[in-house]
Design a protein around this motif. Sequence first.
Motif, PDB file in Angstrom:
ATOM      1  N   GLN A 119      40.700  52.631  60.343  1.00 20.91           N
ATOM      2  CA  GLN A 119      40.254  53.506  59.885  1.00 20.91           C
ATOM      3  C   GLN A 119      39.105  54.157  60.588  1.00 20.91           C
ATOM      4  N   PRO A 122      38.745  60.674  63.268  1.00 20.80           N
ATOM      5  CA  PRO A 122      39.803  61.657  63.242  1.00 20.80           C
ATOM      6  C   PRO A 122      40.679  61.797  64.366  1.00 20.80           C
ATOM      7  N   TYR A 282      30.836  61.097  53.649  1.00 20.54           N
ATOM      8  CA  TYR A 282      31.227  60.876  54.956  1.00 20.54           C
ATOM      9  C   TYR A 282      32.749  61.826  55.343  1.00 20.54           C
ATOM     10  N   ASP A 283      33.573  61.818  54.016  1.00 14.14           N
ATOM     11  CA  ASP A 283      34.755  62.748  54.444  1.00 14.14           C
ATOM     12  C   ASP A 283      35.120  63.710  53.174  1.00 14.14           C
ATOM     13  N   GLU A 285      35.216  66.460  53.005  1.00 13.55           N
ATOM     14  CA  GLU A 285      36.021  67.772  53.029  1.00 13.55           C
ATOM     15  C   GLU A 285      37.699  67.482  52.990  1.00 13.55           C
ATOM     16  N   PHE A 286      37.884  66.363  53.109  1.00 12.84           N
ATOM     17  CA  PHE A 286      39.330  65.907  52.891  1.00 12.84           C
ATOM     18  C   PHE A 286      39.764  65.501  51.685  1.00 12.84           C
ATOM     19  N   LYS A 312      33.919  62.662  60.667  1.00 12.97           N
ATOM     20  CA  LYS A 312      35.108  62.685  60.385  1.00 12.97           C
ATOM     21  C   LYS A 312      35.816  64.324  60.668  1.00 12.97           C
ATOM     22  N   SER A 313      35.087  65.087  60.441  1.00 15.51           N
ATOM     23  CA  SER A 313      35.640  66.534  60.358  1.00 15.51           C
ATOM     24  C   SER A 313      35.825  67.071  61.836  1.00 15.51           C
ATOM     25  N   ARG A 369      43.037  69.162  57.011  1.00 15.81           N
ATOM     26  CA  ARG A 369      43.494  68.922  55.956  1.00 15.81           C
ATOM     27  C   ARG A 369      44.941  68.828  55.531  1.00 15.81           C
ATOM     28  N   TYR A 372      46.634  66.135  57.947  1.00 15.93           N
ATOM     29  CA  TYR A 372      46.264  64.824  57.279  1.00 15.93           C
ATOM     30  C   TYR A 372      47.299  64.598  56.095  1.00 15.93           C
ATOM     31  N   GLY A 398      40.678  61.642  52.197  1.00 13.66           N
ATOM     32  CA  GLY A 398      39.985  60.978  52.966  1.00 13.66           C
ATOM     33  C   GLY A 398      41.060  60.806  54.148  1.00 13.66           C
ATOM     34  N   LEU A 399      40.980  59.855  54.994  1.00 11.32           N
ATOM     35  CA  LEU A 399      41.787  59.686  56.346  1.00 11.32           C
ATOM     36  C   LEU A 399      42.474  58.179  56.355  1.00 11.32           C
TER      37      LEU A 399
END
Length: 469
Positions: A119, A122, A282-283, A285-286, A312-313, A369, A372, A398-399
């Motif tokens: 993890q 990106p 931290y993430d 947006e996702f 992350k973005s 987005r 992922y 998240g990722l």
Amino acid sequence: MEESWVNPAEILGVDLHLEVSGGGGRRAALIHALREAVRSGRLTPGTRLPPYRSLAGDLGVARNTVADAYAELVAEGWLTARQGSGTRVAERAGPPGTPTRVPKKAPPRPRAPRHDLRQGTPDAASFPRTAWLASYRRAVGAAANEAFGPGDPAGRIELRTALAEYLARARGVRTHPARIVICSGFAHALRLLFPAVVRGPLAVESYGLAFHRQVLAAAAVRTVPLPLDEDGARVGQLGKERAVLLTPAHQFPTGGPLHATRRTAVVDWARARGAVVLEDDYDGEFRYDRKPVGAVQGLGPEWVVHIGSVSKSLSPALRLGWMVLPEHCVEDVLAAKGEREAWASVLDQLALADFIVSGSYDRHVRRMRQRYRRRRDRLVEALAARAPHIEVTGIAAGLHAVLRLPDGTESSVVKAAAWQGIALDGLAAFRHPEATVPARDGLVVGYATPAEHAYGAALEALCGVLPPG
Ligand SMILES: Cc1ncc(COP(=O)(O)O)c(C=O)c1O
């Protein structure tokens, strides 16, 4: 008007630092200095040396002195000279007969990772190079001359204004550019906040990033683990601490959002105790399937420090982040930063401001987005087909996702993965050493890191090391 004369050799060469001293003449001293620089490893094999003229000019010796010294060292085997590629340090620098090291037989080791499912990063191949360069070009072209002087520790006003608008719109943050301080990322924010704003023990989620605990320990901050359940951190158990660090949008690494009642409760706790909530977004947006989870900061801007970054973005290589601060903390954080900006490149700040204002940031986040989400779906499909008994959690955002494993199997699965060339972590790597909640066995699978063409093989390899049902 008198024109200043510039020696072209002074411009054309490359710098080479040499301590040329001692008796025996200049040629001998230069040979000795060069030989020592190679022998000590300071000049590594393949390093190109400056042309005779420029080194002679820099050292104040005759051109022939340098030419003779180079020729001598070529003859001794320290340097090589080839028509067209100049003089370089020899690949196996040393006079004839220099013994070469015989490597010892190494014990068997797991294969170097071929599949990176850690993890944290990106998709590097998706960095928006063209749009970033366009923003950089526009920003540097339009910048006033004062932008090239020492930076304001608060950060460029262009960026703080762009962030205030973006964070209000996209993350539900209530702020103003004067409440934003630019930093180089989340870890830097922690370093600035302790002890400038927060003193005393800090409550943290019982699973979190060990690196952040190390940063805090280095600042002599004691962290107290807060139990987690399916609704996130059990903030009702907060006691005498003066601060709590949370990942409310997407608990790191287990994956769920902090429940609405707990979001309100933690802000009420901070208000009642004069404490502060550190919100690691931290993430944020996702998010994929569920409704957007706004920032906790919106519930109590005077009690929450909202912290974000582009790690992350966009990319962790940029080292750009921000803190949205309660008004009473701004001065202390600025004092901790010092008189001048010493971390976040002012030109990158201007480029990011342009990137946000021009709409490129939104476009990139929306594109990623989708990308992922597809990767997340492929992971879920592969598990459903190959390992349906393995529960996968934390997938709404998240990722990364968490694969739950039968009790007592995590460490052997992580080892088996390493032997198969798969890099990933087990949940144990994130557990606070003093956590009292029962340990969970699981794998934290980052699905953003592998290149697109390598992702299918990585999933195949992952399914191959999971315990049978
Ligand atoms: C939990 C968590 N918080 C914050 C960050 C961002 O760290 P930084 O901004 O220092 O790169 C990361 C890593 O990207 C993370 O995993």
